[in-house]
Design a protein around this motif. Structure first.
Motif, PDB file in Angstrom:
ATOM      1  N   MET A   1      40.528  33.492  32.376  1.00  0.00           N
ATOM      2  CA  MET A   1      40.074  34.401  33.428  1.00  0.00           C
ATOM      3  C   MET A   1      39.177  35.483  32.829  1.00  0.00           C
ATOM      4  SD  MET A   1      43.546  34.847  35.664  1.00  0.00           S
ATOM      5  CE  MET A   1      42.790  35.542  37.110  1.00  0.00           C
ATOM      6  N   SER A   2      38.239  35.961  33.617  1.00  0.00           N
ATOM      7  CA  SER A   2      37.369  37.041  33.166  1.00  0.00           C
ATOM      8  C   SER A   2      38.120  38.372  33.215  1.00  0.00           C
ATOM      9  CB  SER A   2      36.114  37.117  34.039  1.00  0.00           C
ATOM     10  OG  SER A   2      36.446  37.595  35.325  1.00  0.00           O
ATOM     11  N   GLN A   3      37.543  39.387  32.580  1.00  0.00           N
ATOM     12  CA  GLN A   3      38.156  40.714  32.564  1.00  0.00           C
ATOM     13  C   GLN A   3      38.311  41.251  33.988  1.00  0.00           C
ATOM     14  OE1 GLN A   3      39.265  42.020  29.782  1.00  0.00           O
ATOM     15  NE2 GLN A   3      38.427  40.380  28.538  1.00  0.00           N
ATOM     16  N   LYS A   4      37.295  41.043  34.796  1.00  0.00           N
ATOM     17  CA  LYS A   4      37.330  41.567  36.157  1.00  0.00           C
ATOM     18  C   LYS A   4      38.379  40.832  36.993  1.00  0.00           C
ATOM     19  CE  LYS A   4      34.498  43.228  39.839  1.00  0.00           C
ATOM     20  NZ  LYS A   4      33.200  43.683  40.236  1.00  0.00           N
ATOM     21  N   ASP A   5      38.517  39.528  36.798  1.00  0.00           N
ATOM     22  CA  ASP A   5      39.538  38.768  37.530  1.00  0.00           C
ATOM     23  C   ASP A   5      40.944  39.241  37.173  1.00  0.00           C
ATOM     24  OD1 ASP A   5      37.628  37.253  38.815  1.00  0.00           O
ATOM     25  OD2 ASP A   5      37.708  35.613  37.358  1.00  0.00           O
ATOM     26  N   LEU A   6      41.163  39.506  35.889  1.00  0.00           N
ATOM     27  CA  LEU A   6      42.461  40.030  35.466  1.00  0.00           C
ATOM     28  C   LEU A   6      42.725  41.400  36.078  1.00  0.00           C
ATOM     29  CD1 LEU A   6      42.441  39.046  31.692  1.00  0.00           C
ATOM     30  CD2 LEU A   6      43.914  38.107  33.465  1.00  0.00           C
TER      31      LEU A   6
ATOM     32  N   ILE B   1      41.427  42.596  38.893  1.00  0.00           N
ATOM     33  CA  ILE B   1      41.649  42.428  40.340  1.00  0.00           C
ATOM     34  C   ILE B   1      43.073  41.955  40.599  1.00  0.00           C
ATOM     35  CG2 ILE B   1      41.015  41.010  42.337  1.00  0.00           C
ATOM     36  CD1 ILE B   1      38.103  41.173  41.302  1.00  0.00           C
ATOM     37  N   ARG B   2      43.552  41.046  39.776  1.00  0.00           N
ATOM     38  CA  ARG B   2      44.914  40.549  39.921  1.00  0.00           C
ATOM     39  C   ARG B   2      45.934  41.672  39.725  1.00  0.00           C
ATOM     40  NH1 ARG B   2      47.028  35.239  36.726  1.00  0.00           N
ATOM     41  NH2 ARG B   2      49.005  35.043  37.805  1.00  0.00           N
ATOM     42  N   LYS B   3      45.706  42.503  38.720  1.00  0.00           N
ATOM     43  CA  LYS B   3      46.604  43.631  38.444  1.00  0.00           C
ATOM     44  C   LYS B   3      46.598  44.623  39.612  1.00  0.00           C
ATOM     45  CE  LYS B   3      48.856  46.580  35.719  1.00  0.00           C
ATOM     46  NZ  LYS B   3      50.211  46.389  35.287  1.00  0.00           N
ATOM     47  N   VAL B   4      45.406  44.915  40.155  1.00  0.00           N
ATOM     48  CA  VAL B   4      45.289  45.876  41.252  1.00  0.00           C
ATOM     49  C   VAL B   4      45.950  45.331  42.519  1.00  0.00           C
ATOM     50  CG1 VAL B   4      43.638  47.077  42.753  1.00  0.00           C
ATOM     51  CG2 VAL B   4      43.278  47.033  40.290  1.00  0.00           C
ATOM     52  N   LYS B   5      45.858  44.040  42.758  1.00  0.00           N
ATOM     53  CA  LYS B   5      46.533  43.453  43.924  1.00  0.00           C
ATOM     54  C   LYS B   5      48.046  43.625  43.812  1.00  0.00           C
ATOM     55  CE  LYS B   5      43.154  40.000  45.334  1.00  0.00           C
ATOM     56  NZ  LYS B   5      42.879  38.556  45.462  1.00  0.00           N
ATOM     57  N   ASP B   6      48.567  43.428  42.597  1.00  0.00           N
ATOM     58  CA  ASP B   6      50.000  43.631  42.389  1.00  0.00           C
ATOM     59  C   ASP B   6      50.384  45.094  42.618  1.00  0.00           C
ATOM     60  OD1 ASP B   6      50.290  40.960  41.783  1.00  0.00           O
ATOM     61  OD2 ASP B   6      50.267  41.270  39.605  1.00  0.00           O
TER      62      ASP B   6
ATOM     63  N   ASN C   1      44.382  52.834  48.714  1.00  0.00           N
ATOM     64  CA  ASN C   1      43.241  52.770  49.616  1.00  0.00           C
ATOM     65  C   ASN C   1      42.084  52.079  48.885  1.00  0.00           C
ATOM     66  OD1 ASN C   1      41.856  54.719  48.038  1.00  0.00           O
ATOM     67  ND2 ASN C   1      42.752  56.383  49.230  1.00  0.00           N
ATOM     68  N   GLU C   2      40.988  51.815  49.580  1.00  0.00           N
ATOM     69  CA  GLU C   2      39.886  51.033  49.008  1.00  0.00           C
ATOM     70  C   GLU C   2      39.221  51.741  47.831  1.00  0.00           C
ATOM     71  OE1 GLU C   2      37.488  48.586  51.000  1.00  0.00           O
ATOM     72  OE2 GLU C   2      38.941  48.037  52.530  1.00  0.00           O
ATOM     73  N   GLU C   3      39.066  53.054  47.919  1.00  0.00           N
ATOM     74  CA  GLU C   3      38.444  53.801  46.832  1.00  0.00           C
ATOM     75  C   GLU C   3      39.300  53.724  45.566  1.00  0.00           C
ATOM     76  OE1 GLU C   3      37.269  58.394  45.751  1.00  0.00           O
ATOM     77  OE2 GLU C   3      37.468  57.824  47.856  1.00  0.00           O
ATOM     78  N   GLN C   4      40.605  53.856  45.746  1.00  0.00           N
ATOM     79  CA  GLN C   4      41.512  53.756  44.596  1.00  0.00           C
ATOM     80  C   GLN C   4      41.459  52.358  43.983  1.00  0.00           C
ATOM     81  OE1 GLN C   4      45.143  54.960  46.573  1.00  0.00           O
ATOM     82  NE2 GLN C   4      45.197  56.885  45.400  1.00  0.00           N
ATOM     83  N   GLU C   5      41.381  51.338  44.834  1.00  0.00           N
ATOM     84  CA  GLU C   5      41.311  49.963  44.333  1.00  0.00           C
ATOM     85  C   GLU C   5      40.068  49.767  43.466  1.00  0.00           C
ATOM     86  OE1 GLU C   5      41.604  47.151  47.520  1.00  0.00           O
ATOM     87  OE2 GLU C   5      43.632  47.781  48.050  1.00  0.00           O
TER      88      GLU C   5
ATOM     89  N   TYR D   1      40.963  49.072  34.803  1.00  0.00           N
ATOM     90  CA  TYR D   1      41.649  47.965  34.157  1.00  0.00           C
ATOM     91  C   TYR D   1      40.676  46.990  33.501  1.00  0.00           C
ATOM     92  CZ  TYR D   1      46.210  49.457  35.726  1.00  0.00           C
ATOM     93  OH  TYR D   1      47.369  50.173  35.911  1.00  0.00           O
ATOM     94  N   SER D   2      39.466  46.863  34.032  1.00  0.00           N
ATOM     95  CA  SER D   2      38.457  46.040  33.353  1.00  0.00           C
ATOM     96  C   SER D   2      38.123  46.662  32.005  1.00  0.00           C
ATOM     97  CB  SER D   2      37.188  45.935  34.195  1.00  0.00           C
ATOM     98  OG  SER D   2      37.436  45.243  35.384  1.00  0.00           O
TER      99      SER D   2
END
Length: 116
Positions: A28-33, A35-40, A48-52, A59-60
């Motif tokens: 997985m790419s850095q960004k995918d990892l 995004i996965r962490k932020v979803k968790d 909220n969207e800005e925090q995400e 995390y990237s």
């Protein structure tokens, strides 16, 4: 017997097709990892969207920093900066909830003194 063999073939191919879509973590790419962490985290903290967006960027960057070889002192200082950025992005209530959900008490951001 033929029906049984056909049924087995269908079942085994469906299992193998379902597992072929899984991407290993090391591929997985850095960004995918990130995004996965932020979803968790979103499931726990209701971000909220800005925090995400800010957390994905953090995390990237953190994943990229973790892959570089470094000294122990440099690793501690990077951990302190990441924690400070995390505190700045999250609200105090979200940060407390994160600390409680991780099961790890927050450590002070001091560099420990060497013992002799």
């Amino acid at each position: 017997m033929k029906k049984f063999m056909l049924l087995c073939a269908i079942v085994f191919t469906s299992f193998s097709m379902a597992q072929s879509n899984v991407v290993p973590l090391d591929k997985m790419s850095q960004k995918d990892l990130a995004i996965r962490k932020v979803k968790d985290l979103d499931k726990i903290l209701d971000l909220n969207e800005e925090q995400e967006k800010k957390l994905i960027a953090l995390y990237s960057e953190k994943n990229m920093m973790a892959r570089k070889p470094r000294s122990v002192q440099e690793a501690k200082s990077k951990r302190i900066t990441v924690t400070a950025k995390l505190k700045a992005i999250l609200t105090p209530q979200q940060y407390e909830k994160l600390i409680k959900s991780s099961g790890v008490e927050e450590k002070k951001a001091e560099i420990p003194k060497e013992r002799y």
